[in-house]
Each structure stands twice: as C-alpha cells, then as structure tokens.
Design a protein around this motif. Structure first.
Motif, PDB file in Angstrom:
ATOM      1  N   GLU A 100       0.827  -1.209   0.000  1.00 47.76           N
ATOM      2  CA  GLU A 100       0.000   0.000   0.000  1.00 47.76           C
ATOM      3  C   GLU A 100       0.863   1.262   0.000  1.00 47.76           C
ATOM      4  N   ILE A 101       1.941   1.234   0.755  1.00 46.98           N
ATOM      5  CA  ILE A 101       2.855   2.379   0.778  1.00 46.98           C
ATOM      6  C   ILE A 101       3.457   2.598  -0.604  1.00 46.98           C
ATOM      7  N   ASP A 102       3.879   1.526  -1.248  1.00 45.03           N
ATOM      8  CA  ASP A 102       4.461   1.636  -2.588  1.00 45.03           C
ATOM      9  C   ASP A 102       3.460   2.236  -3.569  1.00 45.03           C
ATOM     10  N   ASP A 103       2.213   1.783  -3.495  1.00 48.62           N
ATOM     11  CA  ASP A 103       1.188   2.303  -4.395  1.00 48.62           C
ATOM     12  C   ASP A 103       0.962   3.789  -4.150  1.00 48.62           C
ATOM     13  N   LEU A 104       0.861   4.170  -2.873  1.00 46.74           N
ATOM     14  CA  LEU A 104       0.624   5.577  -2.557  1.00 46.74           C
ATOM     15  C   LEU A 104       1.842   6.422  -2.930  1.00 46.74           C
ATOM     16  N   ASN A 105       3.034   5.889  -2.711  1.00 51.08           N
ATOM     17  CA  ASN A 105       4.246   6.634  -3.080  1.00 51.08           C
ATOM     18  C   ASN A 105       4.298   6.911  -4.579  1.00 51.08           C
ATOM     19  N   ASP A 106       3.842   5.950  -5.376  1.00 47.67           N
ATOM     20  CA  ASP A 106       3.791   6.156  -6.826  1.00 47.67           C
ATOM     21  C   ASP A 106       2.866   7.324  -7.167  1.00 47.67           C
ATOM     22  N   VAL A 107       1.727   7.373  -6.495  1.00 51.04           N
ATOM     23  CA  VAL A 107       0.747   8.433  -6.740  1.00 51.04           C
ATOM     24  C   VAL A 107       1.289   9.784  -6.290  1.00 51.04           C
ATOM     25  N   ILE A 108       1.870   9.809  -5.081  1.00 46.22           N
ATOM     26  CA  ILE A 108       2.424  11.056  -4.552  1.00 46.22           C
ATOM     27  C   ILE A 108       3.530  11.572  -5.466  1.00 46.22           C
ATOM     28  N   SER A 118       6.487  15.207  -8.248  1.00 40.58           N
ATOM     29  CA  SER A 118       6.874  15.541  -9.612  1.00 40.58           C
ATOM     30  C   SER A 118       5.869  16.481 -10.258  1.00 40.58           C
ATOM     31  N   GLY A 119       4.651  16.483  -9.727  1.00 42.29           N
ATOM     32  CA  GLY A 119       3.594  17.294 -10.319  1.00 42.29           C
ATOM     33  C   GLY A 119       3.890  18.778 -10.318  1.00 42.29           C
ATOM     34  N   VAL A 120       4.480  19.275  -9.224  1.00 39.65           N
ATOM     35  CA  VAL A 120       4.797  20.708  -9.183  1.00 39.65           C
ATOM     36  C   VAL A 120       5.856  21.059 -10.224  1.00 39.65           C
ATOM     37  N   TYR A 121       6.797  20.145 -10.468  1.00 41.93           N
ATOM     38  CA  TYR A 121       7.828  20.379 -11.480  1.00 41.93           C
ATOM     39  C   TYR A 121       7.253  20.249 -12.890  1.00 41.93           C
ATOM     40  N   ALA A 137      -4.013  17.688 -12.177  1.00 43.20           N
ATOM     41  CA  ALA A 137      -3.707  16.444 -11.471  1.00 43.20           C
ATOM     42  C   ALA A 137      -3.199  16.738 -10.061  1.00 43.20           C
ATOM     43  N   LEU A 138      -2.373  17.764  -9.923  1.00 41.71           N
ATOM     44  CA  LEU A 138      -1.825  18.141  -8.618  1.00 41.71           C
ATOM     45  C   LEU A 138      -2.934  18.501  -7.643  1.00 41.71           C
ATOM     46  N   PHE A 139      -3.809  19.392  -8.032  1.00 43.34           N
ATOM     47  CA  PHE A 139      -4.830  19.850  -7.095  1.00 43.34           C
ATOM     48  C   PHE A 139      -5.939  18.831  -6.868  1.00 43.34           C
ATOM     49  N   ALA A 140      -6.197  17.996  -7.847  1.00 41.80           N
ATOM     50  CA  ALA A 140      -7.144  16.902  -7.630  1.00 41.80           C
ATOM     51  C   ALA A 140      -6.611  15.969  -6.551  1.00 41.80           C
ATOM     52  N   ARG A 141      -5.319  15.702  -6.589  1.00 42.54           N
ATOM     53  CA  ARG A 141      -4.724  14.811  -5.596  1.00 42.54           C
ATOM     54  C   ARG A 141      -4.660  15.479  -4.223  1.00 42.54           C
ATOM     55  N   LEU A 142      -4.318  16.761  -4.179  1.00 38.72           N
ATOM     56  CA  LEU A 142      -4.296  17.465  -2.896  1.00 38.72           C
ATOM     57  C   LEU A 142      -5.695  17.525  -2.286  1.00 38.72           C
ATOM     58  N   ASP A 143      -6.705  17.731  -3.105  1.00 38.63           N
ATOM     59  CA  ASP A 143      -8.083  17.726  -2.611  1.00 38.63           C
ATOM     60  C   ASP A 143      -8.440  16.368  -2.006  1.00 38.63           C
ATOM     61  N   ARG A 160       7.577  11.633   2.202  1.00 38.06           N
ATOM     62  CA  ARG A 160       7.589  12.028   0.789  1.00 38.06           C
ATOM     63  C   ARG A 160       6.600  13.164   0.504  1.00 38.06           C
ATOM     64  N   LEU A 161       5.447  13.109   1.146  1.00 36.76           N
ATOM     65  CA  LEU A 161       4.481  14.189   0.947  1.00 36.76           C
ATOM     66  C   LEU A 161       4.948  15.466   1.640  1.00 36.76           C
ATOM     67  N   TYR A 162       5.504  15.336   2.826  1.00 35.93           N
ATOM     68  CA  TYR A 162       5.909  16.510   3.608  1.00 35.93           C
ATOM     69  C   TYR A 162       6.882  17.416   2.862  1.00 35.93           C
ATOM     70  N   THR A 163       7.866  16.852   2.194  1.00 38.47           N
ATOM     71  CA  THR A 163       8.902  17.706   1.602  1.00 38.47           C
ATOM     72  C   THR A 163       8.357  18.586   0.482  1.00 38.47           C
ATOM     73  N   THR A 164       7.300  18.142  -0.186  1.00 35.75           N
ATOM     74  CA  THR A 164       6.651  19.018  -1.172  1.00 35.75           C
ATOM     75  C   THR A 164       5.782  20.055  -0.472  1.00 35.75           C
ATOM     76  N   LEU A 165       5.042  19.643   0.541  1.00 28.36           N
ATOM     77  CA  LEU A 165       4.188  20.590   1.265  1.00 28.36           C
ATOM     78  C   LEU A 165       5.017  21.696   1.914  1.00 28.36           C
ATOM     79  N   ALA A 166       6.182  21.352   2.444  1.00 27.94           N
ATOM     80  CA  ALA A 166       7.020  22.347   3.110  1.00 27.94           C
ATOM     81  C   ALA A 166       7.497  23.430   2.151  1.00 27.94           C
ATOM     82  N   ARG A 167       7.568  23.114   0.877  1.00 27.13           N
ATOM     83  CA  ARG A 167       8.053  24.052  -0.138  1.00 27.13           C
ATOM     84  C   ARG A 167       6.920  24.735  -0.899  1.00 27.13           C
ATOM     85  N   PHE A 168       5.695  24.358  -0.601  1.00 33.46           N
ATOM     86  CA  PHE A 168       4.600  24.782  -1.457  1.00 33.46           C
ATOM     87  C   PHE A 168       4.390  26.297  -1.446  1.00 33.46           C
TER      88      PHE A 168
END
Length: 324
Positions: free
Chosen positions: A168-176, A182-185, A202-208, A231-239
């Motif tokens: 489950e972690i692997d699947d979610l990590n792929d999505v994140i 990668s979505g912000v880039y 895609a980015l905001f649909a996933r954040l929602d 993995r999610l935190y490091t993008t949120l910290a830079r958002f």
C-alpha cells in the motif's frame, strides 16, 4: 531573458515534444543490500550529499535522522545556489567537502562517466574510501535506509516501512510522486499550456483527495507515521514558499487546506522534520538561483522574506486523531 517558449538548457533533455517535463533517469542505481554486487551497509563507510532546497534529498535526510542513521552515515551539504558546474560545496571551508575533498558534486559523476550529459543531482551516497558514487536513486533510497540499514537503526526508531503495509505504501508513493512531488515540477517546467494545465489539474485533484483523507487520519496510514508521510511533507514544506508562485501552482496555498496545513505542521514539529527544513535555503534557491530566475521572472535575484516560518510552530491539534 525569459525562458518562456524555449528550452531551458539545464532541463533540455527532460522536455518532451508536447511541452511536458519528464525527470531524467538516475546514474547510480546499484542497491544497498547483502547480496552479490550490492552495496553492503557499513557504519562510517558512506556519505550522503544533499542541498537543503531539494525535496528529494531532504526526504533522505529526514529518514536518516528519524532512524538514527546520522550516527553511521555522514552528511555533506552543498550550497543551494547552483553554479554552471552544478552543486558546489561553497558552504565549507576552502570551498571543498571536508571528507571527500571535492568542490562540485559533478566530480562524482565525472569519475563514473566522463561523458555523462545529464544533470548531477542530489541526493547521492558516496563511498568515502573509494570516492565513487554509490546510489542516487532518490525514489528508492529511503526504502533502503528503512530496511537493509535496519541493523544500524537507533533503539526505538520508528518503522517507516512496515512489512504489512509495504504494498500500500508503494502504491501511494507512486501516486504522490507522479501527481505531487513531480507534479509541481511538471507544472513549473511545462513548455506548453496543455502540459501545464494537465499537471496543475492532477496536482490539485490529488491534494483535494488527501485533504479529505486527512480529516479523520492523523497520518496517511491512520496513526502510523510512514515513508509516505516523509515524501508528501517535503513538497508541502516548499509549497507556499516556492511552488505556489515560482511554478504557478497557485489555485490554493497550503495554508488554505485546513487538514493538509495542520498535518504539515504536525510533521514539522516532529523531531527530524522541522530541524532539517531550511526555509531560507528554499526561498532563495527557488526564487533567486540563476537557473530558476527565468521561471520566477526574477531578473534581479531578489527572494521573498516570507512566508513567516513561525506559523509552522503553531498548534495543530491533530494528536486527537487516530486510525480512520
């Protein structure tokens, strides 16, 4: 000079004909492990190189800290301003890494392949004895630290990659990774309106989606802190400090998502997260680094003073949340 409508030379090999951005492959991919041909974990043998603004390098540094591997894997910090030769150890005395004796991370790549044409990236783990690059696979690196490096974990270290949850972690990590990390880039480096809007949506649909999930879950997997949270935190910290303005991911700020914002503050206030988060490096690197000024239309190299990082210390109230 604006880069709009033309291929930025730094990322030229990662831009597709439709204007979309696809990250380059890693050069150093031999895994850590105890099998033939693998890099055997060994205390004092390796050095992790990073720069503080990079989200992919940051997550390896967080996991290193959480697991107590900072006592067995040393850390080299390059400047967050990229030079024409890539990341430079200008923060160190004499402008060289004190352990490896190198001025640029590019030197590690040149030793492995003098004809290498890609970007020398972080994170990268280097063998301090041979001076050779060992692993720069940012997608799997934290998993190696969480598993085959377990004999070196500190007492009481969290299990960030529990075996019953790994699929489950692997699947979610792929999505994140695909839609957020990668979505912000993909949005920021897009060279067509269509590619930008696809990444943005895609980015905001996933954040929602995650905003709804975190209403009743303290972490992504209930009350269990995992690799996915890192993995999610490091993008949120830079958002808000970078991506919102520099990469035009500007539908909402992180602070406009009540649950994601509380979740991010909860993590920031957890030992290992906030102490490794350098907002000054993040702001200045994304806004004022020469290779990104065109994206920010920041031709004078000015970087913002805000957001005020003190808000990250405010109460989040998420301790009451258990498993969803």
């Amino acid at each position: 000079m604006s880069i709009a409508g033309s291929k930025h030379p730094l990322f030229a090999n990662e831009l597709r004909a439709d204007g979309s951005f696809v990250p380059q492959a890693n050069l150093f991919t031999v895994p850590f492990g105890y099998g033939p041909g693998e890099h055997k974990p060994e205390a004092g043998r390796y050095r992790l190189l990073w720069m503080a603004a990079c989200p992919y390098a940051h997550r390896a540094v967080i996991v290193r800290k959480l697991l107590g591997l900072d006592n067995v894997i040393s850390l080299g910090t390059a400047s967050h301003f990229r030079t024409e030769y890539g990341w430079e150890f200008s923060l160190d005395e004499g402008g060289v890494d004190p352990v490896l004796g190198i001025r640029y991370i590019k030197e590690i790549y040149d030793r492995a392949d003098p004809a290498y044409k890609g970007r020398p990236t972080v994170p990268i783990i280097v063998d301090v004895i041979s001076g050779q690059g060992v692993n720069s696979d940012y997608f799997r690196l934290t998993n190696y630290l969480e598993t085959v490096w377990s004999p070196f974990h500190k007492e009481g270290a969290p299990d960030l990659y529990p075996e019953p949850l790994r699929a489950e972690i692997d699947d979610l990590n792929d999505v994140i990774f695909r839609d957020i990390n990668s979505g912000v880039y993909k949005a920021g480096f897009a060279h067509s309106q269509q590619a930008y809007e696809a990444a943005y949506d895609a980015l905001f649909a996933r954040l929602d989606e995650l905003e709804r999930h975190l209403e009743n879950n303290r972490y992504l997997f209930g009350d269990v802190l995992t690799d996915s949270d890192v993995r999610l935190y490091t993008t949120l910290a830079r958002f808000d400090a970078a991506y919102y303005s520099v990469f035009n991911t500007n539908r909402n700020r992180l602070t406009d998502f009540p649950n994601l914002w509380g979740y991010a503050r909860d993590l920031y206030q957890t030992p290992g997260f906030g102490e490794t988060t350098d907002f000054e490096a993040i702001r200045s690197s994304y806004h004022a680094s020469p290779h990104l000024r065109g994206f920010a239309n920041n031709f004078y190299g000015i970087y913002p003073k805000g957001p005020d990082e003190q808000v990250w210390h405010t109460a989040h109230g998420r301790e009451k949340l258990g498993k969803g």
